[in-house]
Each structure stands twice: as structure tokens, then as C-alpha cells.
Motif scaffolding. Structure first.
Motif, short mmCIF file in Angstrom:
data_model
loop_
_atom_site.label_atom_id
_atom_site.label_comp_id
_atom_site.label_asym_id
_atom_site.label_seq_id
_atom_site.Cartn_x
_atom_site.Cartn_y
_atom_site.Cartn_z
N ARG A 1 -64.66 -85.52 30.13
CA ARG A 1 -64.70 -85.19 28.70
C ARG A 1 -64.34 -83.72 28.49
NH1 ARG A 1 -68.44 -89.01 27.77
NH2 ARG A 1 -70.15 -87.73 28.51
N LYS A 2 -64.87 -82.87 29.36
CA LYS A 2 -64.56 -81.43 29.27
C LYS A 2 -63.06 -81.21 29.51
CE LYS A 2 -67.16 -78.74 28.54
NZ LYS A 2 -67.40 -78.10 27.22
N TRP B 1 -64.36 -72.43 28.98
CA TRP B 1 -64.22 -72.81 27.57
C TRP B 1 -64.99 -71.84 26.68
CZ3 TRP B 1 -61.19 -76.08 24.93
CH2 TRP B 1 -61.52 -76.33 23.60
N ARG C 1 -57.91 -71.06 27.45
CA ARG C 1 -57.36 -72.37 27.12
C ARG C 1 -56.24 -72.80 28.06
NH1 ARG C 1 -61.60 -72.13 25.33
NH2 ARG C 1 -62.27 -72.43 23.18
N SER D 1 -60.69 -83.23 28.82
CA SER D 1 -59.88 -83.80 27.74
C SER D 1 -59.88 -82.97 26.46
CB SER D 1 -60.35 -85.23 27.43
OG SER D 1 -61.62 -85.20 26.80
N GLN D 2 -60.59 -81.86 26.46
CA GLN D 2 -60.58 -80.98 25.28
C GLN D 2 -59.18 -80.39 25.10
OE1 GLN D 2 -65.23 -79.56 25.40
NE2 GLN D 2 -63.74 -78.16 26.18
N ASP D 3 -58.99 -79.67 24.03
CA ASP D 3 -57.68 -79.13 23.67
C ASP D 3 -57.37 -77.87 24.49
OD1 ASP D 3 -55.28 -78.84 22.39
OD2 ASP D 3 -56.15 -77.82 20.65
N TRP D 4 -57.04 -78.08 25.77
CA TRP D 4 -56.66 -76.99 26.64
C TRP D 4 -55.90 -77.54 27.83
CZ3 TRP D 4 -61.39 -74.64 29.69
CH2 TRP D 4 -62.20 -75.63 30.20
#
Length: 167
Positions: A96-97, A57, A62, A99-102
Motif C-alpha cells: 500500500r505504501k 514519504w 517522491r 502504491s502511493q503517488d511516488w
């Protein structure tokens, strides 16, 4: 491509994690080692995945494929665990990592396909406690990177039951 691995000298024992990020041709883009302190092998594997995702990240990737030789760690991340699971906090951080936008694809690989990350995880114990980003590969891992670039393969030995033992 992110390859990660965790190692523990004892279970629990002195533990570390390592990983490498490479392009589609297998060239080194970045790496890391983490001296965890004392941990189990499973916990070291989860920390390796977490730090591999963090570094990918941070470097701006991404679309990522992350491979670990720990089927248990991959399964723990993909299964929804009870909130009182001993690794619940770390599993929550990893999820959580993710679920980020990637787009991240987690997969299992055999140890033979994860030699660079395996070397880094074992080498992590010579570093002080904490996470250390590696812009360049340590000299000791360069021959393994070269093997990967040249497509060197390794046999995987599998124990099979003999015909006389099958009923």
C-alpha cells in the motif's frame, strides 16, 4: 537513497530495524531505529523497509531508491503472496505504501554496501520499544558515514568450487 536493515538476535529473538536516508552525495538526511520486540530476521527486514518508506514519504521525497540487504524481503514484497502467508498483513502495508503517488525502486544490496543501516538495526535494541526518528546520526555510526562519503570499498569474499570438485 534509503538503506534499510533488520536484525534479530535469534530467529526469533530480540529484533530491531534501522535505516538511513541520504542525498545523492551520501549526506545524512534522516534516519530511524525501531525496537520491534521479538521477531524473526525476515520480519525485522520487512519492518525496516516499511519504516524506511514511511520516513521517506514523511520527509517529502517522491522519487526514492530503497536498498535492502535482504533478497528474501524484496522478493516477498514483489511476489504476490497467498493471503494466509504469515507476513501477509505487513506485506500488504508495504505494498500500500509503494502504491502511493511516488516512484520507488526497490533493490538488493550486499551487506558491505549497507553498513550504516546494519549498524542502526543492531543499535535499535538499546532504544525503548517502538520507532524512533533520528534527525542526526548517532555518534557510533559517523565513522561508517564518513567511509561512505570517502568511497571506502570492501572486498567481498566468495567461495568458489575448486576445479577438482567440478565434474
Amino acid at each position: 537513497m534509503v538503506n534499510t536493515d533488520g536484525a534479530s538476535n535469534g530467529n526469533p529473538g530480540p529484533a530491531g530495524a534501522g535505516g538511513v536516508i541520504r542525498d545523492a552525495m551520501g549526506n545524512w538526511l534522516g534516519g530511524f531505529v525501531v525496537n520491534i520486540g521479538t521477531a524473526t530476521a525476515a520480519l525485522a527486514e520487512l519492518w525496516a523497509i516499511f519504516h524506511g518508506l514511511e520516513l521517506a514519504w514523511k520527509l517529502g521525497f517522491r522519487v526514492v531508491k530503497l536498498a535492502s540487504d535482504s533478497q528474501l524481503a524484496i522478493q516477498l514484497i514483489q511476489d504476490r503472496q497467498d493471503p494466509i502467508h504469515p507476513y501477509a498483513t505487513l506485506l500488504g502495508l508495504v505494498r500500500r505504501k509503494l502504491s502511493q503517488d511516488w516512484l520507488v525502486n526497490l533493490s538488493h544490496t550486499y551487506r558491505e554496501g549497507n553498513r550504516v543501516a546494519d549498524w542502526l538495526s543492531k543499535h535499535s535494541l538499546v532504544y525503548p520499544y517502538g520507532m524512533h526518528e533520528l534527525v542526526d546520526p548517532p555518534l557510533g555510526v559517523v565513522p561508517l558515514i564518513m567511509d561512505d562519503l570517502m568511497g571506502v570499498t570492501f572486498e567481498r569474499r566468495v567461495v568458489a568450487n575448486s576445479p577438482s570438485s567440478i565434474s
